[in-house]
Each structure stands twice: as C-alpha cells, then as structure tokens.
Design a protein around this motif. Structure first.
Motif, mmCIF file in Angstrom:
data_model
loop_
_atom_site.group_PDB
_atom_site.id
_atom_site.type_symbol
_atom_site.label_atom_id
_atom_site.label_comp_id
_atom_site.label_asym_id
_atom_site.label_seq_id
_atom_site.Cartn_x
_atom_site.Cartn_y
_atom_site.Cartn_z
ATOM 1 N N PRO A 237 0.712 -4.441 7.398
ATOM 2 C CA PRO A 237 1.278 -2.928 7.206
ATOM 3 C C PRO A 237 0.731 -2.194 5.598
ATOM 4 N N ARG A 238 1.004 -2.576 4.633
ATOM 5 C CA ARG A 238 0.720 -2.467 3.718
ATOM 6 C C ARG A 238 -0.671 -2.240 3.211
ATOM 7 N N GLN A 239 -1.252 -3.805 3.500
ATOM 8 C CA GLN A 239 -2.272 -3.603 3.155
ATOM 9 C C GLN A 239 -3.838 -2.001 4.209
ATOM 10 N N TYR A 240 -2.823 -2.351 5.554
ATOM 11 C CA TYR A 240 -3.044 -0.794 6.485
ATOM 12 C C TYR A 240 -3.542 0.557 5.358
ATOM 13 N N VAL A 241 -2.312 0.671 4.779
ATOM 14 C CA VAL A 241 -1.403 1.944 4.248
ATOM 15 C C VAL A 241 -2.655 2.225 2.621
ATOM 16 N N SER A 242 -3.227 1.336 2.738
ATOM 17 C CA SER A 242 -3.935 0.685 1.071
ATOM 18 C C SER A 242 -4.962 1.566 1.608
ATOM 19 N N GLN A 243 -5.813 1.168 2.400
ATOM 20 C CA GLN A 243 -7.192 1.394 3.027
ATOM 21 C C GLN A 243 -7.441 2.510 4.228
ATOM 22 N N GLN A 244 -5.872 3.333 4.383
ATOM 23 C CA GLN A 244 -5.630 4.984 4.612
ATOM 24 C C GLN A 244 -5.671 5.526 3.866
ATOM 25 N N LYS A 245 -4.902 4.866 2.485
ATOM 26 C CA LYS A 245 -4.807 6.003 1.359
ATOM 27 C C LYS A 245 -6.405 6.067 0.718
ATOM 28 N N LEU A 246 -6.979 4.961 0.980
ATOM 29 C CA LEU A 246 -8.683 4.584 0.069
ATOM 30 C C LEU A 246 -9.506 5.643 0.956
ATOM 31 N N LYS A 247 -9.582 5.514 2.301
ATOM 32 C CA LYS A 247 -10.319 6.047 3.338
ATOM 33 C C LYS A 247 -9.676 7.996 2.804
ATOM 34 N N LEU A 248 -8.817 8.461 2.251
ATOM 35 C CA LEU A 248 -8.620 9.964 3.010
ATOM 36 C C LEU A 248 -8.841 10.596 1.218
ATOM 37 N N ALA A 249 -8.685 9.177 0.463
ATOM 38 C CA ALA A 249 -8.825 9.875 -0.717
ATOM 39 C C ALA A 249 -10.219 9.871 -0.881
ATOM 40 N N LYS A 250 -11.618 8.863 -0.906
ATOM 41 C CA LYS A 250 -13.013 9.338 -0.300
ATOM 42 C C LYS A 250 -12.892 10.602 0.163
ATOM 43 N N LEU A 267 -1.882 12.364 -1.859
ATOM 44 C CA LEU A 267 -2.081 10.593 -1.496
ATOM 45 C C LEU A 267 -0.330 10.429 -1.831
ATOM 46 N N GLY A 268 0.701 10.670 -1.788
ATOM 47 C CA GLY A 268 2.306 10.368 -2.349
ATOM 48 C C GLY A 268 2.088 8.893 -3.790
ATOM 49 N N PHE A 269 0.732 9.920 -5.123
ATOM 50 C CA PHE A 269 1.144 9.631 -6.351
ATOM 51 C C PHE A 269 1.637 10.222 -6.926
ATOM 52 N N HIS A 270 2.129 9.496 -7.745
ATOM 53 C CA HIS A 270 3.408 10.355 -9.182
ATOM 54 C C HIS A 270 2.490 10.697 -10.044
ATOM 55 N N SER A 271 1.531 10.470 -10.019
ATOM 56 C CA SER A 271 0.360 11.509 -10.730
ATOM 57 C C SER A 271 -1.278 10.948 -10.226
ATOM 58 N N ALA A 272 -1.702 12.449 -11.305
ATOM 59 C CA ALA A 272 -3.417 12.038 -11.399
ATOM 60 C C ALA A 272 -4.013 10.929 -11.836
ATOM 61 N N SER A 273 -3.098 9.824 -13.367
ATOM 62 C CA SER A 273 -3.529 8.926 -13.978
ATOM 63 C C SER A 273 -3.210 7.848 -13.171
ATOM 64 N N HIS A 274 -1.801 7.901 -12.206
ATOM 65 C CA HIS A 274 -1.588 6.992 -11.626
ATOM 66 C C HIS A 274 -2.567 6.819 -9.750
ATOM 67 N N PHE A 275 -2.907 7.547 -9.423
ATOM 68 C CA PHE A 275 -4.302 7.906 -8.948
ATOM 69 C C PHE A 275 -5.366 7.308 -9.301
ATOM 70 N N SER A 276 -5.900 7.262 -10.252
ATOM 71 C CA SER A 276 -7.097 7.294 -11.176
ATOM 72 C C SER A 276 -7.333 5.613 -10.971
ATOM 73 N N ARG A 277 -5.881 4.917 -11.508
ATOM 74 C CA ARG A 277 -5.954 3.420 -11.851
ATOM 75 C C ARG A 277 -5.857 2.816 -10.328
ATOM 76 N N GLN A 278 -5.201 2.918 -9.192
ATOM 77 C CA GLN A 278 -5.418 2.978 -8.047
ATOM 78 C C GLN A 278 -6.570 2.656 -7.492
ATOM 79 N N PHE A 279 -7.068 3.835 -7.743
ATOM 80 C CA PHE A 279 -8.287 3.649 -6.800
ATOM 81 C C PHE A 279 -9.420 3.255 -7.664
ATOM 82 N N ARG A 280 -9.336 3.230 -9.007
ATOM 83 C CA ARG A 280 -10.069 2.347 -9.978
ATOM 84 C C ARG A 280 -10.298 0.636 -9.216
ATOM 85 N N ARG A 281 -9.222 0.298 -8.727
ATOM 86 C CA ARG A 281 -8.587 -1.149 -8.690
ATOM 87 C C ARG A 281 -9.312 -0.839 -6.906
ATOM 88 N N TRP A 282 -9.417 0.288 -5.913
ATOM 89 C CA TRP A 282 -9.302 -0.395 -4.616
ATOM 90 C C TRP A 282 -11.343 -0.173 -4.752
#
Length: 298
Positions: A237-250, A267-282
């Motif tokens: 389920p965690r991998q699913y959520v990550s993939q769906q968030k990446l899909k919606l982010a794109k 997307l439920g991130f606490h801040s733009a920087s938090h989202f940016s870091r996670q998107f770069r990891r993806w």
C-alpha cells in the motif's frame, strides 16, 4: 455554411511510468548457473535458442526455444543450463505504475507461454525490432548513450511485448504452463478486499490515509491489509500511494500552472521544499526541471 467540428474521440490523460532495467540479449554456455535470487521488478524472459531450467519457489520450469516466461517481482528463482548446447536469451526487468496492469501481471508467481502460442503473435517480430535497435547502438559506451529516438523505440517495443504477453495470458488463461505448485488467481473475496483498500487509499491520497486507519475501518489487522493488497496489486500500500502521488504530481506539473506550494498542499506535503525533495527522490529531477517550459513567440 461552415459546420463546427466536434471531437469524435477523446483519450484519457496518460502519465504512467515504464521502468526498464537490464534489457539485454545473452548467450550462456553449458554448465552455466545463476544462483537463487529475486528482483523488485517483473522479469520477462524469452528463450532464443537452446534450453534452460528454472527453479521458481518449489517448481521446476524448463524453457525451450521460443518459450516466454514472466516472473513476478519478489519471487525467488534460480536458473541453469544443464544441456550440452549454448542457451541464448532475451531478458528484461520492468515495472509499470498502472495499478490495473500490475494487478494482471501479479496474478501468479510466474506465467509460461509456450512456443506454439507465442508464434501466433507478434512477439518474435517485436523482439527482432528491439534487437535491431540495440545492434545499431552496440558500442563499449554505456546504454545511457542511446539516441533519444532509440530510447523511445526501446520503450515502445517493450510496451508492445508486455501488451501481447497480457493478451496471451487472457486468451489462454492460467491452465497452461503454470507449474503444479503455482498459486491460482486471487479469490474474488481477496480481490474485492484489495479493491476496497485501493479505493480508500485513492480517496485519501491527499489526506495521508494510513494503512492502519484503513485496516481498522475494515476490521483487519495492518499486516492482513498489506498482505491482501500486495497479493492482488503486486506492491505494498505504501508503494501504491507513492506511485499515485508521483502520477498526480506529474499531471499537475504538466497540465496546470499551479505554484509549487499549491501542488505540495494538494498532494499532502507539509511544504513545497518537502514536495521538491521527494519528487527528486522519485525522478532524479526537481519539479521545476520536470515542468515544461513554455516560450512565447512574437
């Protein structure tokens, strides 16, 4: 009088990701052996010549020239060339973030397509085209040096091969080439529960719906919830959520002009920087690098 034209067909937005790892052709001598292992991606094998024996879980599966084998991610297996001839093969490890396709690919630990069935399809033609792309670029350089046109062809033929493989599974069912100990398709009950979990995860995507909360709501333990979901969808389920968030982010980055703070909030991130870091990891890119640049023209 001019008639106003209307759209006859409209396709849904498609922003799914294909991951291709270790796509290659190989030749192994008599006595070759690869020890027991597993992958985090799906593995698709085509026996070009010779013969190879696989041990998958407790099953022994022998492939001969023209046979295809799909091995589900996470399934332990080993391979050996026990004949007196070379074993030639095509191999690709791949993953797709489309839940429906992943569910179809994950219905059994492995699926075997015999030569007779495969020959009625375009599989050999697509492999030949893919081999032609690789031969044109055969140098000592890294695969990343492929021209962008050939990268697109590589992905296109891989998707076409997956498409045909799924078609053959649907046409011939699970009765052929499965092995005696292979798991059967998930029961309707298991599938229904998994679909309910998926629906709740999708609805709570931006509110950080937790597996524990969903499990409690459905009177299941957290481990039961994760096990049932993984059995049907082939990922946690965690991998699913990550993939769906990446899909919606794109999708938001490509189709809207929303600022990063708004996208992060959606997307439920606490801040733009938090989202940016996670998107770069993806993706290996920042959101601003991924977002198309629109140039105005005079």
């Amino acid at each position: 009088m001019e008639q106003q034209l209307e759209d006859l067909y409209r396709f849904p937005n498609i922003i799914n990701t294909l991951q291709v790892i270790g796509c290659h052709f190989g030749l192994k001598p008599p006595g070759w052996h690869y020890p027991r292992h597993h992958h985090h991606l799906f593995e698709l094998l085509y026996c070009v010549e010779g013969e190879v024996a696989h041990e998958i879980n407790r099953d022994r599966v022998t492939m001969q020239a023209g046979d295809w084998l799909l091995i589900k991610s996470g399934v332990r297996h080993q391979s050996s060339n026990t004949t007196q001839a070379d074993y030639g093969f095509f191999n690709v490890h791949f993953d797709l973030d489309d839940p429906e396709i992943r569910s179809l690919l994950s219905q059994a630990p492995y699926r075997l397509i015999r030569h007779k069935e495969a020959e009625q399809s375009k599989l050999r033609f697509y492999v030949g085209e893919l081999e032609g792309v690789m031969q044109r670029n055969h140098t000592d350089a890294e695969p990343s040096s492929l021209r962008f046109e050939d990268k697109l062809l590589l992905q296109s033929y891989t998707l076409l091969i997956i498409h045909v493989v799924l078609q053959l599974f649907r046409e011939h069912g699970s009765s052929r080439g499965q092995g005696t100990a292979a798991e059967k398709d998930p029961s309707l009950f298991t599938a229904d529960i998994a679909h309910m979990i998926e629906e709740k995860l999708a609805l709570g995507l931006c509110e950080e719906a937790t597996v524990a909360g969903i499990a409690k709501e459905m009177n299941l333990s957290r481990s039961q919830c994760s096990k049932l979901f993984s059995k049907v969808y082939g990922l946690s389920p965690r991998q699913y959520v990550s993939q769906q968030k990446l899909k919606l982010a794109k999708e938001l980055l490509v189709t809207t002009h929303l600022p990063m703070t708004d996208i992060a909030e959606k997307l439920g991130f606490h801040s733009a920087s938090h989202f940016s870091r996670q998107f770069r990891r993806w993706t290996g890119q920042s959101p601003s690098e991924f977002k198309p640049r629109h140039h105005s023209t005079n």
